[in-house]
Design a protein around this motif. Structure first.
Motif, PDB file in Angstrom:
ATOM      1  N   UNK A   1       4.688  10.109  10.507  1.00  0.00           N
ATOM      2  CA  UNK A   1       5.649  10.163   9.403  1.00  0.00           C
ATOM      3  C   UNK A   1       6.096  11.613   9.271  1.00  0.00           C
ATOM      4  N   UNK A   2       7.366  11.878   9.611  1.00  0.00           N
ATOM      5  CA  UNK A   2       7.853  13.257   9.529  1.00  0.00           C
ATOM      6  C   UNK A   2       8.803  13.478   8.355  1.00  0.00           C
ATOM      7  N   UNK A   3       9.359  12.422   7.809  1.00  0.00           N
ATOM      8  CA  UNK A   3      10.274  12.527   6.680  1.00  0.00           C
ATOM      9  C   UNK A   3       9.475  12.573   5.377  1.00  0.00           C
ATOM     10  N   UNK A   4       9.701  13.603   4.572  1.00  0.00           N
ATOM     11  CA  UNK A   4       8.951  13.766   3.327  1.00  0.00           C
ATOM     12  C   UNK A   4       9.113  12.555   2.414  1.00  0.00           C
ATOM     13  N   UNK A   5      10.317  12.004   2.327  1.00  0.00           N
ATOM     14  CA  UNK A   5      10.551  10.855   1.443  1.00  0.00           C
ATOM     15  C   UNK A   5       9.738   9.642   1.896  1.00  0.00           C
ATOM     16  N   UNK A   6       9.678   9.401   3.197  1.00  0.00           N
ATOM     17  CA  UNK A   6       8.870   8.287   3.715  1.00  0.00           C
ATOM     18  C   UNK A   6       7.394   8.516   3.408  1.00  0.00           C
ATOM     19  N   UNK A   7       6.932   9.751   3.557  1.00  0.00           N
ATOM     20  CA  UNK A   7       5.551  10.087   3.226  1.00  0.00           C
ATOM     21  C   UNK A   7       5.254   9.850   1.753  1.00  0.00           C
ATOM     22  N   UNK A   8       6.185  10.217   0.897  1.00  0.00           N
ATOM     23  CA  UNK A   8       6.000  10.002  -0.539  1.00  0.00           C
ATOM     24  C   UNK A   8       5.925   8.515  -0.847  1.00  0.00           C
ATOM     25  N   UNK A   9       6.797   7.727  -0.218  1.00  0.00           N
ATOM     26  CA  UNK A   9       6.762   6.279  -0.442  1.00  0.00           C
ATOM     27  C   UNK A   9       5.415   5.690  -0.022  1.00  0.00           C
ATOM     28  N   UNK A  10       4.887   6.140   1.113  1.00  0.00           N
ATOM     29  CA  UNK A  10       3.576   5.660   1.568  1.00  0.00           C
ATOM     30  C   UNK A  10       2.463   6.134   0.631  1.00  0.00           C
ATOM     31  N   UNK A  11       2.591   7.361   0.141  1.00  0.00           N
ATOM     32  CA  UNK A  11       1.612   7.867  -0.828  1.00  0.00           C
ATOM     33  C   UNK A  11       1.613   7.023  -2.097  1.00  0.00           C
ATOM     34  N   UNK A  12       2.788   6.699  -2.596  1.00  0.00           N
ATOM     35  CA  UNK A  12       2.877   5.892  -3.811  1.00  0.00           C
ATOM     36  C   UNK A  12       2.265   4.516  -3.600  1.00  0.00           C
ATOM     37  N   UNK A  13       2.472   3.926  -2.420  1.00  0.00           N
ATOM     38  CA  UNK A  13       1.824   2.640  -2.109  1.00  0.00           C
ATOM     39  C   UNK A  13       0.306   2.795  -2.101  1.00  0.00           C
ATOM     40  N   UNK A  14      -0.178   3.892  -1.535  1.00  0.00           N
ATOM     41  CA  UNK A  14      -1.625   4.143  -1.509  1.00  0.00           C
ATOM     42  C   UNK A  14      -2.168   4.315  -2.918  1.00  0.00           C
ATOM     43  N   UNK A  15      -1.451   5.059  -3.743  1.00  0.00           N
ATOM     44  CA  UNK A  15      -1.902   5.240  -5.131  1.00  0.00           C
ATOM     45  C   UNK A  15      -1.947   3.919  -5.884  1.00  0.00           C
ATOM     46  N   UNK A  16      -0.982   3.070  -5.620  1.00  0.00           N
ATOM     47  CA  UNK A  16      -0.984   1.756  -6.273  1.00  0.00           C
ATOM     48  C   UNK A  16      -2.268   1.002  -5.935  1.00  0.00           C
ATOM     49  N   UNK A  17      -2.664   1.053  -4.686  1.00  0.00           N
ATOM     50  CA  UNK A  17      -3.892   0.401  -4.230  1.00  0.00           C
ATOM     51  C   UNK A  17      -5.118   1.070  -4.840  1.00  0.00           C
ATOM     52  N   UNK A  18      -5.187   2.388  -4.769  1.00  0.00           N
ATOM     53  CA  UNK A  18      -6.338   3.120  -5.300  1.00  0.00           C
ATOM     54  C   UNK A  18      -6.495   2.890  -6.802  1.00  0.00           C
ATOM     55  N   UNK A  19      -5.411   2.973  -7.522  1.00  0.00           N
ATOM     56  CA  UNK A  19      -5.459   2.819  -8.979  1.00  0.00           C
ATOM     57  C   UNK A  19      -5.914   1.416  -9.368  1.00  0.00           C
ATOM     58  N   UNK A  20      -5.418   0.406  -8.678  1.00  0.00           N
ATOM     59  CA  UNK A  20      -5.845  -0.971  -8.972  1.00  0.00           C
ATOM     60  C   UNK A  20      -7.341  -1.142  -8.705  1.00  0.00           C
ATOM     61  N   UNK A  21      -7.819  -0.605  -7.601  1.00  0.00           N
ATOM     62  CA  UNK A  21      -9.245  -0.699  -7.267  1.00  0.00           C
ATOM     63  C   UNK A  21     -10.074   0.053  -8.302  1.00  0.00           C
ATOM     64  N   UNK A  22      -9.633   1.230  -8.687  1.00  0.00           N
ATOM     65  CA  UNK A  22     -10.383   2.035  -9.647  1.00  0.00           C
ATOM     66  C   UNK A  22     -10.443   1.360 -11.020  1.00  0.00           C
ATOM     67  N   UNK A  23      -9.367   0.713 -11.422  1.00  0.00           N
ATOM     68  CA  UNK A  23      -9.396  -0.017 -12.696  1.00  0.00           C
ATOM     69  C   UNK A  23     -10.418  -1.158 -12.644  1.00  0.00           C
ATOM     70  N   UNK A  24     -10.501  -1.813 -11.494  1.00  0.00           N
ATOM     71  CA  UNK A  24     -11.487  -2.881 -11.308  1.00  0.00           C
ATOM     72  C   UNK A  24     -12.902  -2.309 -11.377  1.00  0.00           C
TER      73      UNK A  24
END
Length: 162
Positions: A98-121
């Motif tokens: 992933x070389x495009x910063x915007x694509x990296x940010x989108x993937x990061x946001x998807x990862x955070x969505x997963x991490x946050x849901x798991x952490x709430x559980x």
């Protein structure tokens, strides 16, 4: 003699916490690896900002990996250490180049969505087990991550420079 003999926690309930902490550990390891790749591969308009930000985030992820693994140990279990097992367990998948910063940010946001849901559980399960230490640890993670998500969403509006 076991650590759990001194903690005063319901071992049966703690096993549910440990199970979810183990998945979080796998998620964090894959997330960390993706961040390293983003850091190495970013190009274009957002290079200076994102190169530094990715480094900050992977250093933070490395600390979280250690804290989760140590909490699993404190709760009387053994953390997984094989990357092959992380890849089978993690809900976060390996990212390609992933070389495009915007694509990296989108993937990061998807990862955070997963991490946050798991952490709430985990917080829910740890609360039920009266495991305030795990609740506190994961609550601290959430506080930081929610702020980071807010900042990434603000930056995300930039377009990629080809």
């Amino acid at each position: 003699m076991r650590t759990s003999d001194f903690l005063g926690l319901d071992e049966k309930k703690v096993q549910y916490v440990v199970k979810e902490l183990s998945v979080l550990l796998a998620d964090l390891q894959v997330y960390y690896s993706n961040l390293r790749g983003f850091h190495w591969d970013v190009k274009g308009h957002g290079f200076f900002v994102m190169h530094s930000k990715y480094e900050e985030l992977y250093n933070d992820a490395a600390e979280k990996v250690d804290e989760v693994a140590e909490r699993i140990l404190q709760l009387g279990s053994a953390p997984e250490s094989r990357y092959s097992a992380y890849l089978q367990t993690s809900e976060i998948k390996e990212a390609g180049v992933v070389s495009c910063a915007k694509e990296g940010i989108d993937l990061l946001l998807d990862s955070y969505k997963t991490l946050i849901a798991r952490e709430r559980k985990i917080i829910e399960l740890a609360s039920d087990a009266k495991d305030e230490t795990t609740v506190s640890l994961i609550s601290d993670f959430l506080r930081e991550q929610e702020k980071t998500v807010w900042m990434l969403v603000a930056v995300r509006s930039q377009s990629c420079a080809e």
